[in-house]
Design a protein around this motif. Sequence first.
Motif, PDB file in Angstrom:
ATOM      1  N   ALA A  31     -40.368  22.906  10.754  1.00 25.32           N
ATOM      2  CA  ALA A  31     -39.176  23.742  10.911  1.00 25.32           C
ATOM      3  C   ALA A  31     -37.947  22.901  11.194  1.00 25.32           C
ATOM      4  O   ALA A  31     -36.879  23.132  10.620  1.00 25.32           O
ATOM      5  CB  ALA A  31     -39.400  24.761  12.031  1.00 25.32           C
ATOM      6  N   TRP A  32     -38.058  21.914  12.072  1.00 21.80           N
ATOM      7  CA  TRP A  32     -36.906  21.065  12.400  1.00 21.80           C
ATOM      8  C   TRP A  32     -36.436  20.290  11.184  1.00 21.80           C
ATOM      9  O   TRP A  32     -35.233  20.081  11.014  1.00 21.80           O
ATOM     10  CB  TRP A  32     -37.259  20.112  13.527  1.00 21.80           C
ATOM     11  CG  TRP A  32     -37.250  20.731  14.894  1.00 21.80           C
ATOM     12  CD1 TRP A  32     -37.272  22.062  15.211  1.00 21.80           C
ATOM     13  CD2 TRP A  32     -37.225  20.031  16.128  1.00 21.80           C
ATOM     14  NE1 TRP A  32     -37.272  22.236  16.567  1.00 21.80           N
ATOM     15  CE2 TRP A  32     -37.244  21.005  17.164  1.00 21.80           C
ATOM     16  CE3 TRP A  32     -37.211  18.695  16.474  1.00 21.80           C
ATOM     17  CZ2 TRP A  32     -37.224  20.668  18.507  1.00 21.80           C
ATOM     18  CZ3 TRP A  32     -37.196  18.351  17.822  1.00 21.80           C
ATOM     19  CH2 TRP A  32     -37.203  19.328  18.822  1.00 21.80           C
ATOM     20  N   TYR A  36     -32.567  21.255  10.731  1.00 28.64           N
ATOM     21  CA  TYR A  36     -31.602  20.276  11.180  1.00 28.64           C
ATOM     22  C   TYR A  36     -31.079  19.357  10.080  1.00 28.64           C
ATOM     23  O   TYR A  36     -30.414  18.365  10.374  1.00 28.64           O
ATOM     24  CB  TYR A  36     -32.168  19.458  12.345  1.00 28.64           C
ATOM     25  CG  TYR A  36     -32.356  20.309  13.586  1.00 28.64           C
ATOM     26  CD1 TYR A  36     -31.267  20.880  14.228  1.00 28.64           C
ATOM     27  CD2 TYR A  36     -33.623  20.563  14.097  1.00 28.64           C
ATOM     28  CE1 TYR A  36     -31.419  21.668  15.344  1.00 28.64           C
ATOM     29  CE2 TYR A  36     -33.791  21.349  15.224  1.00 28.64           C
ATOM     30  CZ  TYR A  36     -32.688  21.899  15.846  1.00 28.64           C
ATOM     31  OH  TYR A  36     -32.847  22.690  16.956  1.00 28.64           O
ATOM     32  N   VAL A  37     -31.345  19.705   8.815  1.00 31.32           N
ATOM     33  CA  VAL A  37     -30.769  18.936   7.709  1.00 31.32           C
ATOM     34  C   VAL A  37     -29.248  19.033   7.820  1.00 31.32           C
ATOM     35  O   VAL A  37     -28.690  20.110   8.002  1.00 31.32           O
ATOM     36  CB  VAL A  37     -31.251  19.487   6.342  1.00 31.32           C
ATOM     37  CG1 VAL A  37     -30.432  18.907   5.200  1.00 31.32           C
ATOM     38  CG2 VAL A  37     -32.723  19.207   6.145  1.00 31.32           C
ATOM     39  N   GLU A  43     -33.051   9.822   8.400  1.00 28.32           N
ATOM     40  CA  GLU A  43     -34.100   8.923   8.915  1.00 28.32           C
ATOM     41  C   GLU A  43     -34.710   9.454  10.213  1.00 28.32           C
ATOM     42  O   GLU A  43     -35.888   9.247  10.480  1.00 28.32           O
ATOM     43  CB  GLU A  43     -33.589   7.487   9.093  1.00 28.32           C
ATOM     44  CG  GLU A  43     -32.436   7.320  10.059  1.00 28.32           C
ATOM     45  CD  GLU A  43     -31.051   7.520   9.437  1.00 28.32           C
ATOM     46  OE1 GLU A  43     -30.067   7.264  10.145  1.00 28.32           O
ATOM     47  OE2 GLU A  43     -30.944   7.953   8.271  1.00 28.32           O
ATOM     48  N   VAL A  44     -33.916  10.171  11.012  1.00 28.04           N
ATOM     49  CA  VAL A  44     -34.448  10.773  12.236  1.00 28.04           C
ATOM     50  C   VAL A  44     -35.417  11.895  11.872  1.00 28.04           C
ATOM     51  O   VAL A  44     -36.522  11.989  12.422  1.00 28.04           O
ATOM     52  CB  VAL A  44     -33.310  11.292  13.139  1.00 28.04           C
ATOM     53  CG1 VAL A  44     -33.862  12.131  14.293  1.00 28.04           C
ATOM     54  CG2 VAL A  44     -32.483  10.136  13.668  1.00 28.04           C
ATOM     55  N   SER A  47     -38.642  10.573  10.564  1.00 25.78           N
ATOM     56  CA  SER A  47     -39.467   9.875  11.555  1.00 25.78           C
ATOM     57  C   SER A  47     -40.160  10.827  12.532  1.00 25.78           C
ATOM     58  O   SER A  47     -40.993  10.377  13.330  1.00 25.78           O
ATOM     59  CB  SER A  47     -38.609   8.879  12.337  1.00 25.78           C
ATOM     60  OG  SER A  47     -37.736   9.563  13.216  1.00 25.78           O
ATOM     61  N   LEU A  48     -39.829  12.112  12.487  1.00 30.38           N
ATOM     62  CA  LEU A  48     -40.478  13.052  13.403  1.00 30.38           C
ATOM     63  C   LEU A  48     -41.979  13.066  13.124  1.00 30.38           C
ATOM     64  O   LEU A  48     -42.408  13.273  11.992  1.00 30.38           O
ATOM     65  CB  LEU A  48     -39.906  14.462  13.221  1.00 30.38           C
ATOM     66  CG  LEU A  48     -38.439  14.661  13.578  1.00 30.38           C
ATOM     67  CD1 LEU A  48     -38.000  16.079  13.240  1.00 30.38           C
ATOM     68  CD2 LEU A  48     -38.175  14.351  15.036  1.00 30.38           C
ATOM     69  N   ASP A  49     -42.764  12.859  14.161  1.00 32.28           N
ATOM     70  CA  ASP A  49     -44.213  12.778  14.022  1.00 32.28           C
ATOM     71  C   ASP A  49     -44.859  13.881  14.864  1.00 32.28           C
ATOM     72  O   ASP A  49     -44.703  13.887  16.095  1.00 32.28           O
ATOM     73  CB  ASP A  49     -44.697  11.402  14.483  1.00 32.28           C
ATOM     74  CG  ASP A  49     -46.187  11.196  14.296  1.00 32.28           C
ATOM     75  OD1 ASP A  49     -46.899  12.137  13.884  1.00 32.28           O
ATOM     76  OD2 ASP A  49     -46.644  10.073  14.577  1.00 32.28           O
TER      77      ASP A  49
END
Length: 187
Positions: A31-32, A36-37, A43-44, A47-49
Amino acid sequence: MSTPSRPTADVSVRVGWADDAEAIAAVQVKAWRREYVGLLPDEVLASLDPADFAEAWRASIGSPKDARNRVLVALERNTVRGFAVTGPAQDPDCDPVSDGEVVELTVDPDHTRAGHGSRLLQAAAETLKADRFARAVFWLASTDDARRAFVTGAGWDTDGAHRELDLHGDGSVRVKQVRLHTDLSDV
C-alpha cells in the motif's frame, strides 16, 4: 420449493495475532509503495522490506504500549487483505480517556472496493466504543479525496483540526492532514 443459496464470500475482521505480522507488513509495504509515490523518493519506496516491518508488528501486537491499542485484520478466507490500528488519541486537544483514534486503516491496493475497508472502519469504531471511548478521530492527507469521501460516507465529519507532518525531518517532504471525528454513542 426452496431457493438455492448463492455462494457468499468468506470475509471477516478479527483482532490481529502475532502470527499475522508478516501478512500485515506485506499489505503495508504494498500500500505504501502506491500511496506514497511522488511523496517519498523512489529508492526509499523500493527499499521498503516487509521483513523489517513484520518484527515491529509482532512487537506491537504482542506487547502493546497501552492495553487499548488494538490491531484489527480484514480477512478473505485466511488471507489478510487489510488492517486497522486503534488506540487512545494522542492529540494535545484530545482527552486520551474519552477520545480514541483510528491510527491507521490500510487495505491491500489489489483488493479495494471489496468491503474490507468498510468492515475495518466499522470494527475499529466498535472496538473503540468497547474500550469505552466516546469519540473517535482519524487523520488523513488533505489531498486524499477518495479516502475522505469513504470516511465521511460512513458518518464521520471534519472537526476543523489540521496538521502538517514532516516525513523526513528536514522539511523536504511535508504532508498536510485533516482530522475527522465521529461520536461513538451511535455505533
